[in-house]
Design a protein around this motif. Structure first.
Motif, PDB file in Angstrom:
ATOM      1  N   UNK A   1       0.995  -1.291   0.030  1.00 19.68           N
ATOM      2  CA  UNK A   1       0.164   0.040  -0.154  1.00 19.68           C
ATOM      3  C   UNK A   1       0.482   1.145  -0.623  1.00 19.68           C
ATOM      4  N   UNK A   2       2.361   0.984  -0.227  1.00 19.14           N
ATOM      5  CA  UNK A   2       2.819   2.390   0.204  1.00 19.14           C
ATOM      6  C   UNK A   2       3.049   2.756  -1.489  1.00 19.14           C
ATOM      7  N   UNK A   3       2.735   2.611  -2.327  1.00 27.36           N
ATOM      8  CA  UNK A   3       2.613   2.904  -3.794  1.00 27.36           C
ATOM      9  C   UNK A   3       1.323   3.695  -3.964  1.00 27.36           C
ATOM     10  N   UNK A   4       0.026   2.968  -2.782  1.00 27.10           N
ATOM     11  CA  UNK A   4      -1.061   3.848  -3.557  1.00 27.10           C
ATOM     12  C   UNK A   4      -1.253   4.795  -3.345  1.00 27.10           C
ATOM     13  N   UNK A   5      -0.519   5.971  -2.245  1.00 29.69           N
ATOM     14  CA  UNK A   5      -0.112   7.575  -2.924  1.00 29.69           C
ATOM     15  C   UNK A   5      -0.078   7.892  -3.873  1.00 29.69           C
ATOM     16  N   UNK A   6       1.493   7.450  -4.357  1.00 29.34           N
ATOM     17  CA  UNK A   6       1.811   8.162  -5.835  1.00 29.34           C
ATOM     18  C   UNK A   6       1.540   7.517  -6.345  1.00 29.34           C
ATOM     19  N   UNK A   7       0.571   6.247  -6.563  1.00 29.71           N
ATOM     20  CA  UNK A   7      -0.423   6.091  -7.930  1.00 29.71           C
ATOM     21  C   UNK A   7      -1.510   6.765  -8.028  1.00 29.71           C
TER      22      UNK A   7
ATOM     23  N   UNK B   1       7.321  12.718  -9.119  1.00 30.13           N
ATOM     24  CA  UNK B   1       7.931  13.664  -8.774  1.00 30.13           C
ATOM     25  C   UNK B   1       6.389  13.649  -7.016  1.00 30.13           C
ATOM     26  N   UNK B   2       5.361  12.147  -7.090  1.00 33.54           N
ATOM     27  CA  UNK B   2       4.935  12.240  -5.485  1.00 33.54           C
ATOM     28  C   UNK B   2       6.142  11.672  -4.316  1.00 33.54           C
ATOM     29  N   UNK B   3       7.517  10.986  -5.279  1.00 31.20           N
ATOM     30  CA  UNK B   3       8.485  11.064  -4.294  1.00 31.20           C
ATOM     31  C   UNK B   3       9.513  11.759  -3.621  1.00 31.20           C
ATOM     32  N   UNK B   4       9.346  12.839  -4.423  1.00 37.91           N
ATOM     33  CA  UNK B   4       9.553  14.297  -4.027  1.00 37.91           C
ATOM     34  C   UNK B   4       9.372  14.894  -2.345  1.00 37.91           C
ATOM     35  N   UNK B   5       8.233  14.384  -2.146  1.00 40.39           N
ATOM     36  CA  UNK B   5       7.641  14.860  -0.901  1.00 40.39           C
ATOM     37  C   UNK B   5       7.094  13.348  -0.387  1.00 40.39           C
ATOM     38  N   UNK B   6       8.022  13.067   0.914  1.00 41.38           N
ATOM     39  CA  UNK B   6       7.793  11.383   1.941  1.00 41.38           C
ATOM     40  C   UNK B   6       6.501  11.457   2.301  1.00 41.38           C
ATOM     41  N   UNK B   7       6.187  10.793   2.516  1.00 39.24           N
ATOM     42  CA  UNK B   7       4.864  10.610   3.117  1.00 39.24           C
ATOM     43  C   UNK B   7       4.967   9.346   4.058  1.00 39.24           C
TER      44      UNK B   7
ATOM     45  N   UNK C   1      11.719   7.024   1.783  1.00 36.97           N
ATOM     46  CA  UNK C   1      12.749   7.874   1.730  1.00 36.97           C
ATOM     47  C   UNK C   1      13.246   7.630   0.305  1.00 36.97           C
ATOM     48  N   UNK C   2      13.132   8.068  -1.001  1.00 35.66           N
ATOM     49  CA  UNK C   2      13.628   8.229  -2.152  1.00 35.66           C
ATOM     50  C   UNK C   2      15.465   8.151  -2.154  1.00 35.66           C
ATOM     51  N   UNK C   3      16.172   7.225  -2.751  1.00 39.80           N
ATOM     52  CA  UNK C   3      16.957   7.193  -2.178  1.00 39.80           C
ATOM     53  C   UNK C   3      17.557   6.647  -4.173  1.00 39.80           C
ATOM     54  N   UNK C   4      19.247   6.366  -3.887  1.00 41.09           N
ATOM     55  CA  UNK C   4      20.060   6.188  -4.864  1.00 41.09           C
ATOM     56  C   UNK C   4      20.370   4.516  -4.427  1.00 41.09           C
ATOM     57  N   UNK C   5      19.928   4.048  -5.966  1.00 42.36           N
ATOM     58  CA  UNK C   5      21.119   2.665  -5.226  1.00 42.36           C
ATOM     59  C   UNK C   5      21.860   2.512  -4.641  1.00 42.36           C
ATOM     60  N   UNK C   6      22.985   3.249  -4.307  1.00 40.64           N
ATOM     61  CA  UNK C   6      23.894   3.324  -3.246  1.00 40.64           C
ATOM     62  C   UNK C   6      23.444   3.473  -1.677  1.00 40.64           C
ATOM     63  N   UNK C   7      22.202   4.274  -2.390  1.00 40.44           N
ATOM     64  CA  UNK C   7      22.294   4.597  -0.267  1.00 40.44           C
ATOM     65  C   UNK C   7      20.660   3.522   0.002  1.00 40.44           C
TER      66      UNK C   7
ATOM     67  N   UNK D   1      16.599  16.909  -0.509  1.00 42.86           N
ATOM     68  CA  UNK D   1      15.428  17.830  -0.063  1.00 42.86           C
ATOM     69  C   UNK D   1      14.231  17.192   0.844  1.00 42.86           C
ATOM     70  N   UNK D   2      14.323  15.739  -0.031  1.00 42.09           N
ATOM     71  CA  UNK D   2      12.986  14.882  -0.042  1.00 42.09           C
ATOM     72  C   UNK D   2      13.446  13.935   1.547  1.00 42.09           C
ATOM     73  N   UNK D   3      15.174  13.486   1.381  1.00 46.64           N
ATOM     74  CA  UNK D   3      15.322  12.719   1.948  1.00 46.64           C
ATOM     75  C   UNK D   3      16.172  13.602   3.550  1.00 46.64           C
ATOM     76  N   UNK D   4      16.542  15.172   3.284  1.00 46.13           N
ATOM     77  CA  UNK D   4      16.651  15.444   4.232  1.00 46.13           C
ATOM     78  C   UNK D   4      14.748  15.915   5.352  1.00 46.13           C
TER      79      UNK D   4
END
Ligand code: 13P
Ligand code: 13P
Ligand code: MG
Ligand code: MG
Ligand code: MG
Ligand code: MG
Length: 381
Positions: free
Chosen positions: A136-142, A252-258, A273-279, A317-320
């Motif tokens: 259900x983590x995908x509900x809001x971004x979808x 874009x939805x991932x730029x504002x963490x929920x 938290x949206x992250x790079x593969x490494x993170x 900023x989203x990560x912060x």
């Protein structure tokens, strides 16, 4: 050319604890997949990692629910598990809930997202992969990608998107699904998918021509196993551009963490938290939950990519913000609403503790029962 994109994922052992994947395990899973490309069973095959989970990204022409393709994934995870066991990694084979493969990995632990489509002249797709959370983590971004014009400008601007999209929503308790067409039934959709413990969006289609736009894995491990066996850590495929949301509209939805369910022991709410593969190595309190975005151009079934799409300072900023949200929630410690509500703790080990205390409760005043909520219930809005 009609192709199928199948993403099948599993946690087959964590390195260290639940934080990552060991390179030898990944190599084994990759090896099994690539052999099938050489044999001609798959057109292409890659692996992605998020936290302690591995996803096989496969292209082929066998359609969805193919026994051959599901069998390849199962065997890759089995062989990877053997390496995990040798290294005594944590939870070796954690998501393989059955000893034997019986034709389809659905209901056996691994998460599955797959779709068949006619490859467009240019076919950009994004595979999202999350750890320490549920489908259900995908509900809001979808919803935001395919039904919120304040996030997805294309819904207003692009004539092919202007008729909206239809969402298929799964009731994970009953296994029943319902289709809701937006914008007409937008409020009905939201009435369901806001209940994240129960409803998960399974797929999304374009209304103008019925083209498949997105598919998510909706497997709920606790409901399959009947006990807590880690979080589901879902995957999702989204097609982008020309008649679908642009890549940037999808991201874009991932730029504002929920806030999503999962994190420590699968028992806490925390920011995604949206992250790079490494993170993508959740370690703070086993989190906070992570999501990666792997972008591909598909060319005659070949996977051109991936591009690590959250590896962009525009998501710093989203990560912060997610860190700040994590601090705020952590202040609650074991208290709700950081810890999940009681009903959601049913599949964890908490009920065992509560059972021990059951016999020790007594009436505070002899002969005087405490009022139940029902007797005092009055109709309000
Ligand atoms: P470019 O001019 O960089 O191709 O951008 C096109 C576009 O539509 C971006 O959303
Ligand atoms: P995973 O589902 O990622 O294995 O997480 C399990 C867990 O309990 C983390 O604290
Ligand atoms: Mg794990
Ligand atoms: Mg995991
Ligand atoms: Mg898991
Ligand atoms: Mg361009």
């Amino acid at each position: 050319m009609k192709i199928t994109l199948s993403v099948i994922k599993a946690d087959i052992g964590g390195f260290v604890g639940h934080s990552g994947v060991h390179p030898e395990v990944l190599q084994k899973v990759q090896e099994v997949g690539l052999k099938e490309v050489e044999k001609g069973n798959l057109i292409d095959c890659q692996t992605l990692v998020c936290g302690d989970d591995i996803a096989l990204v496969m292209t082929h022409q066998h359609g969805v629910d193919s026994e051959l393709v599901h069998g390849i994934a199962w065997r890759a995870f089995e062989e990877g598990t053997a390496v995990s066991k040798k290294l005594k990694l944590y939870g070796a084979g954690q998501d393989l809930l059955s000893d034997t493969f019986s034709g389809n990995v659905k209901g056996m632990g691994p998460g599955v997202a797959e779709m068949e489509f006619e490859e467009r002249p240019s076919e950009p797709v994004i595979v999202f992969f999350a750890d320490k959370t549920s489908p259900s983590a995908w509900n809001l971004p979808l919803y935001e990608m395919f039904a919120d014009p304040m996030v997805c400008a294309g819904l207003v601007i692009d004539p092919k998107m202007h008729d909206g999209f239809t969402f298929e929503v799964l009731d994970t308790y009953t296994g029943k699904a319902v289709k809701l067409s937006t914008p007409a039934e937008l409020y009905d959709l939201l009435a369901l998918i806001g209940s994240v413990e129960r409803y998960a969006v399974k797929s999304v289609w374009r209304n103008s021509d019925g083209e498949i736009a997105a598919v998510a894995s909706t497997q709920r491990l606790s409901l399959i196993a009947g006990k807590y066996v880690g979080k589901d850590d879902p995957v999702m495929i989204v097609r982008a551009q020309s008649g679908f949301p642009a890549v940037g509209e999808v991201l874009e939805p991932f730029a504002r963490p929920w806030i999503v369910e999962g994190w420590m022991r699968g028992s806490h709410n925390g920011p995604l938290m949206p992250v790079s593969f490494k993170q993508a190595t959740p370690t703070r309190f086993d989190g906070p939950p992570r999501v990666i975005a792997a972008g591909y151009q598909i060319a005659n079934g070949k996977l051109i990519g991936p591009r690590d799409l959250f590896d962009d300072p525009a998501f710093d900023r989203a990560r912060e913000q997610a860190q700040l949200m994590a601090d705020i929630l952590r202040r609650q410690g074991i208290f709700e609403p950081h810890r999940l509500p009681s009903e959601e703790m049913e599949y964890t080990t908490l009920p065992k503790i509560l059972k021990k205390l059951e016999d020790r409760f007594y009436e505070l005043e002899e002969g005087k029962k405490a009022p139940t909520g029902e007797e005092h219930h009055t109709e309000t809005d």
